[in-house]
Design a protein around this motif. Structure first.
Motif, short mmCIF file in Angstrom:
data_model
loop_
_atom_site.label_atom_id
_atom_site.label_comp_id
_atom_site.label_asym_id
_atom_site.label_seq_id
_atom_site.Cartn_x
_atom_site.Cartn_y
_atom_site.Cartn_z
N VAL A 139 2.39 3.19 6.49
CA VAL A 139 2.07 1.75 6.39
C VAL A 139 2.57 1.30 5.02
CG1 VAL A 139 0.01 1.80 7.88
CG2 VAL A 139 -0.25 2.07 5.41
N GLY A 140 2.62 0.02 4.81
CA GLY A 140 2.94 -0.54 3.49
C GLY A 140 4.27 -0.02 2.96
N PHE A 165 -0.29 0.34 17.29
CA PHE A 165 0.49 0.95 16.21
C PHE A 165 0.07 0.34 14.89
CE2 PHE A 165 2.98 1.12 20.08
CZ PHE A 165 3.28 2.48 20.14
N VAL A 166 0.15 1.11 13.85
CA VAL A 166 -0.17 0.60 12.51
C VAL A 166 1.06 0.81 11.64
CG1 VAL A 166 -1.78 0.73 10.58
CG2 VAL A 166 -2.59 1.19 12.90
N GLY A 167 1.34 -0.19 10.82
CA GLY A 167 2.54 -0.10 9.98
C GLY A 167 3.72 -0.81 10.60
N THR A 168 3.56 -1.29 11.83
CA THR A 168 4.66 -1.98 12.51
C THR A 168 4.95 -3.34 11.85
OG1 THR A 168 2.99 -2.57 14.14
CG2 THR A 168 4.60 -0.93 14.79
N GLY A 169 3.88 -4.03 11.42
CA GLY A 169 4.07 -5.33 10.75
C GLY A 169 4.86 -5.14 9.46
N ASP A 170 4.55 -4.06 8.74
CA ASP A 170 5.23 -3.77 7.47
C ASP A 170 6.70 -3.40 7.70
OD1 ASP A 170 2.72 -4.13 6.31
OD2 ASP A 170 2.22 -2.02 6.60
N TYR A 210 -0.09 -6.35 2.77
CA TYR A 210 -1.56 -6.24 2.73
C TYR A 210 -2.10 -6.25 1.30
CZ TYR A 210 -5.83 -3.41 3.71
OH TYR A 210 -7.08 -2.91 3.82
N VAL A 223 -2.43 -0.10 -3.33
CA VAL A 223 -3.52 0.86 -3.16
C VAL A 223 -2.85 2.23 -2.98
CG1 VAL A 223 -4.95 -0.84 -1.90
CG2 VAL A 223 -3.66 0.86 -0.60
N SER A 250 0.82 -1.21 0.00
CA SER A 250 0.00 0.00 0.00
C SER A 250 0.86 1.26 0.00
CB SER A 250 -0.84 0.08 1.28
OG SER A 250 -1.36 -1.14 1.65
N PHE A 300 -4.07 5.29 -0.75
CA PHE A 300 -5.09 5.82 0.14
C PHE A 300 -4.59 7.13 0.76
CE2 PHE A 300 -7.05 1.40 1.36
CZ PHE A 300 -7.62 1.32 0.10
N HIS A 329 -4.04 5.40 6.56
CA HIS A 329 -4.40 4.00 6.82
C HIS A 329 -5.86 3.89 7.29
CE1 HIS A 329 -4.24 3.97 11.23
NE2 HIS A 329 -3.03 4.51 11.21
N THR A 330 -6.37 2.67 7.28
CA THR A 330 -7.82 2.47 7.48
C THR A 330 -8.23 2.51 8.96
OG1 THR A 330 -7.41 0.10 7.38
CG2 THR A 330 -8.11 1.16 5.34
N1 PLP Z 1 -1.94 -0.95 4.46
C1 PLP Z 1 -3.04 -0.24 4.79
C2 PLP Z 1 -3.68 0.65 3.75
C3 PLP Z 1 -3.57 -0.33 6.06
O1 PLP Z 1 -4.67 0.40 6.37
C4 PLP Z 1 -2.94 -1.17 7.01
C5 PLP Z 1 -3.49 -1.29 8.36
O2 PLP Z 1 -4.45 -0.60 8.71
C6 PLP Z 1 -1.80 -1.89 6.65
C7 PLP Z 1 -1.34 -1.75 5.35
C8 PLP Z 1 -1.08 -2.86 7.56
O3 PLP Z 1 -0.45 -2.30 8.64
P1 PLP Z 1 0.35 -3.21 9.72
O4 PLP Z 1 1.80 -3.15 9.33
O5 PLP Z 1 0.08 -2.57 11.02
O6 PLP Z 1 -0.16 -4.63 9.62
#
Ligand code: PLP
Ligand code: ADP
Length: 279
Positions: A17-18, A197-202, A82, A39, A10, A41, A44-45
């Motif tokens: 994120v992504g 947190f968001v984006g941590t997995g990425d 994702y 994507v 993403s 965006f 993030h969502t």
């Molecule tokens: N990409 C998008 C657009 C997202 O909204 C999210 C999570 O909300 C992610 C990727 C994945 O984020 P994470 O690294 O926290 O799993």
């Protein structure tokens, strides 16, 4: 030697994120990163609002065709995260197969997030995640499906340091000089921070790619560096978010965006703050 990564993830205008979470840290560590945005965006969502566009499987193919026509489809790594639909993932599989023809030693780093289906897998896996034998079995099962390296970035296993820690596990299969297989399994206790947190997995997947590249036969060293980067980035992020939110207030998703640019030095040369145990 130049090392080139194709990252299909993403893009967000605001935040990390992504690809926004993977590209900068990989570049800081010297990798060439070619990014395809699955994507685009606004953010993030997890925010109250989000808007944007989704790349179709056919549009993905068009971008790859352009790369291929120019004969610049030689990659050392492909990294995916994702993804919202199966036809897109099927096209990713076709691309990986083509890239493998161009470079048989291509490494695929897969962060297996897949929209609603991912959620289903996670629910089924949740009960298994609290039992160490089940986690080890899951990692062995995943090895049998192909991957040489498997990391469970967060489990529900109890940590011996208490409930302020989350447990991550890793497993790596290597071939010894005499031709027999060896497996190294490791365990890490990661200090938990009370926030989502968001984006941590990425970021984790990108750092695991980088550090397994530098330590290809030493999962312990690769994971210690990866998790230490995570720790430094998360610490800097929560300190900033709390300061922005003010006393007694929970930070908003915008305030909790990863402090990526500010963490450049920690990404380049992380002080090791988490030690992995070999199981
Ligand atoms: N990409 C998008 C657009 C997202 O909204 C999210 C999570 O909300 C992610 C990727 C994945 O984020 P994470 O690294 O926290 O799993
Ligand atoms: P995903 O977003 O893919 O579900 P995880 O939640 O497993 O990823 O988080 C990936 C890594 O990010 C963890 O292994 C850990 O290093 C770090 N991390 C994420 N959330 C926290 C948290 N609240 N406290 C401490 N570390 C965290």
């Amino acid at each position: 030697m130049e090392c080139r990564v194709l990252s299909i993830q993403s893009h967000v205008v605001r935040g990390y994120v992504g690809n926004k979470s993977a590209t900068f840290p990989l570049q800081v560590l010297g990798f060439e990163v070619d990014s395809i945005n699955s994507v685009q965006f606004s953010n993030h969502t997890g925010y109250a609002h989000w808007k944007g566009q989704v790349l179709t499987a056919e549009e993905l193919n068009v971008l790859y065709e352009g790369i291929k026509l120019n004969k610049v489809n030689h990659y050392d790594y492909i990294l995916t995260g994702y993804s919202r639909d199966t036809s897109f993932l099927e096209m990713v599989v076709d691309i990986i197969q083509e890239l493998k023809k161009a470079n048989p030693s291509l490494v695929y780093v897969c962060d297996p997030v897949m929209g609603d289906h991912g959620a289903m897998v996670r629910i089924t896996f949740k009960t298994l995640k609290s039992n160490v034998c089940c986690c080890v079995q899951v990692m062995d099962l995943l090895h049998q499906m192909g991957p040489e390296t498997v990391v469970l970035t967060s489990t529900d296993l109890p940590s011996k340091h208490g409930d302020q820690f989350l447990v991550a596990l890793g497993s790596q299969k290597t071939v010894k000089p005499d031709g027999t297989n060896a497996t190294q399994k490791i365990c890490m206790d990661i200090p938990k921070v009370d926030a989502v947190f968001v984006g941590t997995g990425d970021l984790f997947a990108a750092m695991l790619l980088a550090w397994t590249h530098h330590h290809p036969r030493d999962l312990k060293a690769a994971c210690e560096r990866t998790v230490s980067v995570m720790h430094h980035v998360i610490k800097r992020t929560i300190n900033y978010a709390n300061e922005m939110a003010g006393p007694g207030k929970r930070p908003s998703p915008a305030q909790l965006e990863l402090r990526m640019v500010q963490s450049k030095a920690d990404i380049e040369n992380p002080a090791i703050v988490v030690e992995a145990r070999v199981l």
